[in-house]
Scaffold this motif. Structure first.
Motif, PDB file in Angstrom:
ATOM      1  N   ARG A 168     -92.935  68.997  16.918  1.00 11.02           N
ATOM      2  CA  ARG A 168     -94.192  69.527  16.353  1.00 11.02           C
ATOM      3  C   ARG A 168     -94.011  70.984  15.935  1.00 11.02           C
ATOM      4  O   ARG A 168     -94.512  71.411  14.889  1.00 11.02           O
ATOM      5  CB  ARG A 168     -95.317  69.414  17.381  1.00 11.02           C
ATOM      6  CG  ARG A 168     -95.732  67.989  17.718  1.00 11.02           C
ATOM      7  CD  ARG A 168     -96.941  67.939  18.619  1.00 11.02           C
ATOM      8  NE  ARG A 168     -97.112  66.591  19.157  1.00 11.02           N
ATOM      9  CZ  ARG A 168     -96.654  66.194  20.333  1.00 11.02           C
ATOM     10  NH1 ARG A 168     -96.009  67.049  21.114  1.00 11.02           N
ATOM     11  NH2 ARG A 168     -96.836  64.956  20.737  1.00 11.02           N
ATOM     12  N   ASP A 169     -93.305  71.751  16.754  1.00 10.46           N
ATOM     13  CA  ASP A 169     -93.050  73.148  16.404  1.00 10.46           C
ATOM     14  C   ASP A 169     -92.254  73.245  15.100  1.00 10.46           C
ATOM     15  O   ASP A 169     -92.498  74.128  14.272  1.00 10.46           O
ATOM     16  CB  ASP A 169     -92.273  73.844  17.523  1.00 10.46           C
ATOM     17  CG  ASP A 169     -93.074  73.982  18.810  1.00 10.46           C
ATOM     18  OD1 ASP A 169     -94.318  73.917  18.738  1.00 10.46           O
ATOM     19  OD2 ASP A 169     -92.455  74.138  19.883  1.00 10.46           O
ATOM     20  N   ASN A 172     -94.663  72.625  12.276  1.00  6.44           N
ATOM     21  CA  ASN A 172     -95.563  73.762  12.075  1.00  6.44           C
ATOM     22  C   ASN A 172     -94.876  74.885  11.300  1.00  6.44           C
ATOM     23  O   ASN A 172     -95.453  75.477  10.382  1.00  6.44           O
ATOM     24  CB  ASN A 172     -96.067  74.283  13.419  1.00  6.44           C
ATOM     25  CG  ASN A 172     -97.019  73.318  14.099  1.00  6.44           C
ATOM     26  OD1 ASN A 172     -97.604  72.452  13.454  1.00  6.44           O
ATOM     27  ND2 ASN A 172     -97.173  73.452  15.406  1.00  6.44           N
ATOM     28  N   ARG A 176     -95.671  76.431   7.416  1.00  5.99           N
ATOM     29  CA  ARG A 176     -95.855  77.833   7.050  1.00  5.99           C
ATOM     30  C   ARG A 176     -94.891  78.248   5.947  1.00  5.99           C
ATOM     31  O   ARG A 176     -95.236  79.038   5.063  1.00  5.99           O
ATOM     32  CB  ARG A 176     -95.674  78.726   8.282  1.00  5.99           C
ATOM     33  CG  ARG A 176     -96.802  78.577   9.312  1.00  5.99           C
ATOM     34  CD  ARG A 176     -96.737  79.669  10.358  1.00  5.99           C
ATOM     35  NE  ARG A 176     -95.522  79.611  11.139  1.00  5.99           N
ATOM     36  CZ  ARG A 176     -95.370  78.902  12.249  1.00  5.99           C
ATOM     37  NH1 ARG A 176     -96.370  78.155  12.704  1.00  5.99           N
ATOM     38  NH2 ARG A 176     -94.235  78.922  12.918  1.00  5.99           N
TER      39      ARG A 176
END
Length: 343
Positions: A168-169, A172, A176
């Protein structure tokens, strides 16, 4: 967080103990110090890395915090709900209290005995397992309430769960990076006002964060693999070092960033881990050069994430996240082909 004036000397164990005593006064059962202060390698400007372990955070699931200039008070309502919903609010309150008595920046993790005990012993790829090996105990008192050792902990309970969190990181950071591929509102405003200097500054800042977010996506992908393998986590950012223990099965994840044909070397990519918000840590690049770097790093991040997500295909509880990663990668590739960054 409270603002702290930089100390004139490096923080040491004296300051760490004062912080630990304050955290204990505020309810922590055990306090650990790790990192540069614990190893004796702290320098001027270093923060103090601490872990505050409560008996059972369920006892702090409802509390009120009052912060004033001169004092901080935490009022806990003991209700044994056994959840971690207010962990971040408690962390803020504890950090302010520790910083007030030391005058030093504090980097604090808050947990409780059930979560810490399980993750430091059973989740080999966890932050807790890494810290437990070298941490120094500052405070350790007997329990003051009942502890629910069988409750569901707030963080992943195994290495596979830890890997999903890292995945998930990765997504994310990738998102960005995608957002930075297109012209910002500030750039449009400066262009409309024909202020070329401010337009160039705004563009440079946006593109710098594409580099930083792309590096973070690559690093998170590497650390996802480490979790899948159950490797001990390393508090490093070097891509080459993180990939050195990858078996052949996962070399496809490492290959995009380590490809010798890349213009940006792995060591140069690593520099972007913290360089986004800190202009003095960025490579000395002009606008055209940083645009080229951003294009390459975003492409590498997309390729790395694609290879990583492929290892999760067919995994039921990862299917939505994998689909989202492939979708974001397609958007990045479209942006690189027709977007605003680059030549």
């Amino acid at each position: 967080m409270a603002l702290v004036s930089p100390p004139l000397v490096a923080p040491g164990m004296h300051e760490a103990r004062r912080a630990g005593e304050k955290l204990a006064d505020m309810g922590a059962a055990k306090v650990l110090v790790f990192g540069s202060v614990a190893s004796g390698d702290a320098v001027v400007g270093s923060d103090i890395d601490l872990v505050a372990i409560f008996d059972d955070l369920g006892d702090y699931s409802n509390f009120a915090v009052w912060c004033t200039r001169d004092q901080l008070m935490v009022v806990a309502i003991f209700d044994d709900l056994g959840d971690y919903s207010n962990r971040n609010e408690l962390r803020v309150a504890l950090t302010v209290g520790a910083q007030q008595v030391t005058g030093v920046a504090i980097d604090l993790w808050v947990t409780d005995h059930p979560e810490w005990t399980h993750r430091s012993t059973a989740v080999t790829s966890s932050f807790e397992a890494a810290v437990a090996e070298s941490a120094v105990v500052l405070v350790d008192r007997p329990p003051r309430c009942s502890i629910d050792w069988e409750k569901e902990i707030g963080m992943p309970a195994d290495d596979r769960g830890e890997a999903l969190q890292r995945l998930r990181d990765t997504h994310n950071s990738l998102g960005r990076s995608l957002n930075g591929l297109y012209e910002s509102a500030q750039e449009r405003m400066e262009a409309a006002g024909e202020d070329t200097r401010r337009w160039a500054m705004a563009r440079y800042e946006r593109v710098a964060f594409v580099c930083t977010d792309s590096q973070k996506a690559i690093e998170c992908a590497y650390k996802t693999v480490a979790c899948l393998l159950g490797l001990k986590p390393e508090r490093i950012h070097s891509l080459s070092a993180l990939a050195k223990n990858f078996p052949e099965e996962y070399l496809d994840v490492a290959q995009p960033a380590l490809d010798p044909r890349n213009r940006v070397t792995p060591s140069a990519m690593t520099l972007w881990h913290t360089a986004g918000p800190y202009s003095n840590q960025r490579p000395a690049l002009d606008l055209a050069q940083i645009e080229e770097t951003a294009v390459e790093l975003a492409g590498i991040a997309a390729a790395t994430a694609t290879a990583l997500a492929a290892h999760f295909e067919g995994v039921p509880d990862a299917s939505v996240l994998v689909s989202d990663i492939f979708h974001t990668v397609n958007q990045i590739n479209t942006g690189l082909a027709a977007g605003d960054v680059g030549p």
